[in-house]
Write a protein that holds these residues in place. Structure first.
Motif, PDB file in Angstrom:
ATOM      1  N   SER A  82      53.227  52.821  65.903  1.00 47.64           N
ATOM      2  CA  SER A  82      52.274  53.461  66.811  1.00 47.64           C
ATOM      3  C   SER A  82      51.187  52.520  67.313  1.00 47.64           C
ATOM      4  CB  SER A  82      51.610  54.657  66.110  1.00 47.64           C
ATOM      5  OG  SER A  82      50.867  54.221  64.979  1.00 47.64           O
ATOM      6  N   GLY A  83      50.921  51.417  66.597  1.00 50.86           N
ATOM      7  CA  GLY A  83      49.828  50.527  66.976  1.00 50.86           C
ATOM      8  C   GLY A  83      50.240  49.500  68.015  1.00 50.86           C
ATOM      9  N   GLU A  84      49.232  48.753  68.493  1.00 49.68           N
ATOM     10  CA  GLU A  84      49.464  47.729  69.516  1.00 49.68           C
ATOM     11  C   GLU A  84      48.520  46.567  69.271  1.00 49.68           C
ATOM     12  OE1 GLU A  84      48.537  47.711  74.173  1.00 49.68           O
ATOM     13  OE2 GLU A  84      50.142  49.118  73.620  1.00 49.68           O
ATOM     14  N   ASP A  85      49.058  45.336  69.369  1.00 54.14           N
ATOM     15  CA  ASP A  85      48.224  44.172  69.126  1.00 54.14           C
ATOM     16  C   ASP A  85      47.644  43.617  70.420  1.00 54.14           C
ATOM     17  OD1 ASP A  85      50.179  42.640  70.378  1.00 54.14           O
ATOM     18  OD2 ASP A  85      50.950  41.758  68.526  1.00 54.14           O
ATOM     19  N   VAL A  86      46.940  42.481  70.329  1.00 55.13           N
ATOM     20  CA  VAL A  86      46.220  41.937  71.474  1.00 55.13           C
ATOM     21  C   VAL A  86      47.164  41.504  72.601  1.00 55.13           C
ATOM     22  CG1 VAL A  86      46.158  39.573  70.571  1.00 55.13           C
ATOM     23  CG2 VAL A  86      44.349  40.354  72.129  1.00 55.13           C
ATOM     24  N   GLU A  87      48.405  41.205  72.278  1.00 50.43           N
ATOM     25  CA  GLU A  87      49.375  40.797  73.290  1.00 50.43           C
ATOM     26  C   GLU A  87      50.143  41.976  73.869  1.00 50.43           C
ATOM     27  OE1 GLU A  87      51.862  37.500  72.139  1.00 50.43           O
ATOM     28  OE2 GLU A  87      50.330  36.751  70.771  1.00 50.43           O
ATOM     29  N   GLY A  88      49.860  43.183  73.364  1.00 51.01           N
ATOM     30  CA  GLY A  88      50.567  44.364  73.828  1.00 51.01           C
ATOM     31  C   GLY A  88      51.852  44.642  73.090  1.00 51.01           C
ATOM     32  N   ASP A  89      52.106  43.883  72.015  1.00 50.57           N
ATOM     33  CA  ASP A  89      53.310  44.097  71.224  1.00 50.57           C
ATOM     34  C   ASP A  89      53.089  45.202  70.203  1.00 50.57           C
ATOM     35  OD1 ASP A  89      54.616  42.059  72.578  1.00 50.57           O
ATOM     36  OD2 ASP A  89      53.962  40.523  71.147  1.00 50.57           O
ATOM     37  N   ARG A  90      54.188  45.702  69.661  1.00 48.10           N
ATOM     38  CA  ARG A  90      54.119  46.803  68.700  1.00 48.10           C
ATOM     39  C   ARG A  90      53.458  46.351  67.403  1.00 48.10           C
ATOM     40  NH1 ARG A  90      59.485  50.200  67.486  1.00 48.10           N
ATOM     41  NH2 ARG A  90      59.070  50.763  69.665  1.00 48.10           N
ATOM     42  N   GLY A  91      52.597  47.204  66.861  1.00 45.74           N
ATOM     43  CA  GLY A  91      51.891  46.902  65.623  1.00 45.74           C
ATOM     44  C   GLY A  91      50.470  46.477  65.899  1.00 45.74           C
ATOM     45  N   PRO A  92      49.485  46.936  65.096  1.00 38.68           N
ATOM     46  CA  PRO A  92      48.080  46.599  65.353  1.00 38.68           C
ATOM     47  C   PRO A  92      47.786  45.138  65.091  1.00 38.68           C
ATOM     48  CG  PRO A  92      48.291  47.714  63.248  1.00 38.68           C
ATOM     49  CD  PRO A  92      49.652  47.744  63.875  1.00 38.68           C
ATOM     50  N   GLN A  93      46.638  44.684  65.592  1.00 34.31           N
ATOM     51  CA  GLN A  93      46.225  43.283  65.460  1.00 34.31           C
ATOM     52  C   GLN A  93      45.545  43.061  64.117  1.00 34.31           C
ATOM     53  OE1 GLN A  93      46.701  40.693  67.717  1.00 34.31           O
ATOM     54  NE2 GLN A  93      45.971  39.448  66.002  1.00 34.31           N
ATOM     55  N   GLU A 125      43.200  36.352  68.853  1.00 34.75           N
ATOM     56  CA  GLU A 125      42.527  36.985  69.988  1.00 34.75           C
ATOM     57  C   GLU A 125      41.874  35.945  70.890  1.00 34.75           C
ATOM     58  OE1 GLU A 125      41.082  41.322  68.480  1.00 34.75           O
ATOM     59  OE2 GLU A 125      40.329  39.627  67.323  1.00 34.75           O
ATOM     60  N   ASP A 126      41.302  34.901  70.284  1.00 37.63           N
ATOM     61  CA  ASP A 126      40.751  33.801  71.092  1.00 37.63           C
ATOM     62  C   ASP A 126      41.832  33.189  71.973  1.00 37.63           C
ATOM     63  OD1 ASP A 126      38.259  34.142  69.956  1.00 37.63           O
ATOM     64  OD2 ASP A 126      38.458  32.461  68.562  1.00 37.63           O
ATOM     65  N   THR A 127      42.995  32.934  71.387  1.00 40.33           N
ATOM     66  CA  THR A 127      44.094  32.325  72.138  1.00 40.33           C
ATOM     67  C   THR A 127      44.536  33.214  73.289  1.00 40.33           C
ATOM     68  OG1 THR A 127      44.876  31.116  70.191  1.00 40.33           O
ATOM     69  CG2 THR A 127      46.468  31.471  71.959  1.00 40.33           C
ATOM     70  N   GLU A 128      44.651  34.514  73.018  1.00 47.63           N
ATOM     71  CA  GLU A 128      45.078  35.424  74.088  1.00 47.63           C
ATOM     72  C   GLU A 128      44.010  35.553  75.170  1.00 47.63           C
ATOM     73  OE1 GLU A 128      47.865  37.826  76.030  1.00 47.63           O
ATOM     74  OE2 GLU A 128      48.019  36.394  74.367  1.00 47.63           O
ATOM     75  N   ALA A 129      42.743  35.484  74.784  1.00 48.14           N
ATOM     76  CA  ALA A 129      41.673  35.511  75.783  1.00 48.14           C
ATOM     77  C   ALA A 129      41.787  34.328  76.733  1.00 48.14           C
ATOM     78  CB  ALA A 129      40.309  35.517  75.092  1.00 48.14           C
ATOM     79  N   VAL A 130      42.125  33.145  76.196  1.00 41.59           N
ATOM     80  CA  VAL A 130      42.307  31.966  77.049  1.00 41.59           C
ATOM     81  C   VAL A 130      43.498  32.171  77.978  1.00 41.59           C
ATOM     82  CG1 VAL A 130      42.798  29.503  77.098  1.00 41.59           C
ATOM     83  CG2 VAL A 130      41.240  30.418  75.381  1.00 41.59           C
TER      84      VAL A 130
END
Length: 274
Positions: free
Chosen positions: A106-117, A181-186
C-alpha cells in the motif's frame, strides 16, 4: 550570462559559507512520542501491534490484517547486547518485521515505487521499568515516510519477541531528508528548466556538463511553507515533503541554490520569491 570562472568562483565560495550555514541551521524534528508532533530533534517515538495497518490518512489507528497476509517472523540472526548499536542482522530483522506485506503493497517511496521510504532504523530506549534491568529486551524504532499519503510512520519492534509493539503515524511531521531523498531531489531538479543556473555554474567550475546526481555532494534541509513567503506552488510544503539543496561539485566548490525548492511529494520545482 556566465562568462568567466572568476565570476563564478565568487558565487560558489559564497555558496560554501551558505551551505555550511544552511547545514547548521537545519531544523530537526521531534518525531511523535515524546514531545508531540512537531519540530525539534528527536527520535524516541511510539509504534504498533504486529500485523497492523496504518489508515491512509495517518490516523494511527490499526485494523486487523486479513487472514493469509501475516508473515512468519524472520530468523533471529546475530544479536547485539545491552545498549550496543544494532547489528546488521538486527537492522534487517527490524525492517522486515515493521514493513509487512500489506504495508509494502500500500505504501509508496520517493521514486513512486511500491513500499514506503525508509528513513532510519534506530535502537529504541528501554521502558521506564527496564532501566535497571540487565536483561531488558532490545527494541528498534523503524521510521519511514509514505509518499502515497504524506504520512510519517514509526514502528517500535521488539527484537526478542519479533513483535511490533507500537505504531505512531503523523502527517505534517518532517524529519531530515535521507540520502535517497536527496538523490531523487537532484534528479527532479535536473529534469526541470529551473536547473539551468545550476548546470551553468557547474560547468563554469568544472568544465563538464552536469547530468547526474552522482556528480554532486548534497546537503539538504526540509522546507516548510510560510504564508506569503513563497509562490503558491510551494504552499503545501510541510504537508508535502519539500527540500532545499546545498550542492557541491565532487572535489569542487559549493554552488548556491537556496532560491529553489523541490517538492518531492508533487515532484515539482519552484523558485522562492526574492
Amino acid at each position: 550570462m556566465r562568462t568567466t570562472v572568476h565570476r563564478h568562483l565568487g558565487k560558489v565560495v559564497a555558496g560554501a559559507a551558505i551551505a555550511l550555514a544552511g547545514t547548521a541551521a537545519m531544523v530537526a524534528v521531534t518525531l511523535p512520542g515524546t514531545a508531540g508532533a512537531d519540530e525539534k530533534t528527536g527520535g524516541k517515538n511510539n509504534g504498533a501491534q504486529a500485523g497492523a495497518q496504518e489508515q491512509a490518512q495517518g490516523g494511527g489507528q490499526d485494523q486487523a490484517v486479513a487472514p493469509g497476509v501475516v508473515r512468519k517472523a524472520p530468523a533471529d540472526g546475530e544479536k547485539g547486547t545491552g545498549r550496543d548499536p544494532l547489528t546488521d542482522a538486527e537492522l534487517d530483522r527490524a525492517e522486515q518485521l515493521a514493513l509487512n506485506q500489506q504495508v509494502r503493497r500500500s505504501g509508496e517511496d520517493v521514486e513512486g515505487d511500491r513500499g514506503p521510504q525508509r528513513l532510519a532504523v534506530d535502537l529504541a530506549e528501554p521502558e521506564a521499568d527496564e532501566l535497571d534491568g540487565a536483561s531488558a529486551p532490545r527494541r528498534a524504532e523503524v521510521t519511514y515516510y509514505d509518499y502515497k499519503n504524506d504520512t510519517l510512520v514509526i514502528k517500535t519492534v521488539n527484537l526478542d519477541t519479533g513483535k511490533v509493539e507500537r505504531t505512531s503515524s503523523e502527517r505534517g511531521v518532517q524529519p531530515p531528508l535521507s540520502p535517497d531523498e536527496d538523490t531523487e531531489a537532484v534528479r527532479i531538479l535536473l529534469a526541470d528548466p529551473l536547473s539551468a543556473g545550476l548546470k551553468a555554474d557547474y560547468k563554469d567550475a568544472t568544465g563538464k556538463e552536469l547530468t547526474s546526481p552522482d556528480q554532486l555532494e548534497i546537503d539538504s534541509m526540509v522546507f516548510r511553507a510560510e504564508p506569503g513567503a513563497q509562490p503558491a506552488a510551494l504552499d503545501k510544503c510541510g504537508e508535502h515533503r519539500c527540500a532545499r539543496l546545498f550542492p557541491k561539485a565532487l572535489n569542487g566548490p559549493w554552488i548556491d541554490m537556496r532560491h529553489l525548492v523541490i517538492d518531492l511529494s508533487a515532484r515539482k520545482v519552484a523558485e522562492l520569491k526574492r
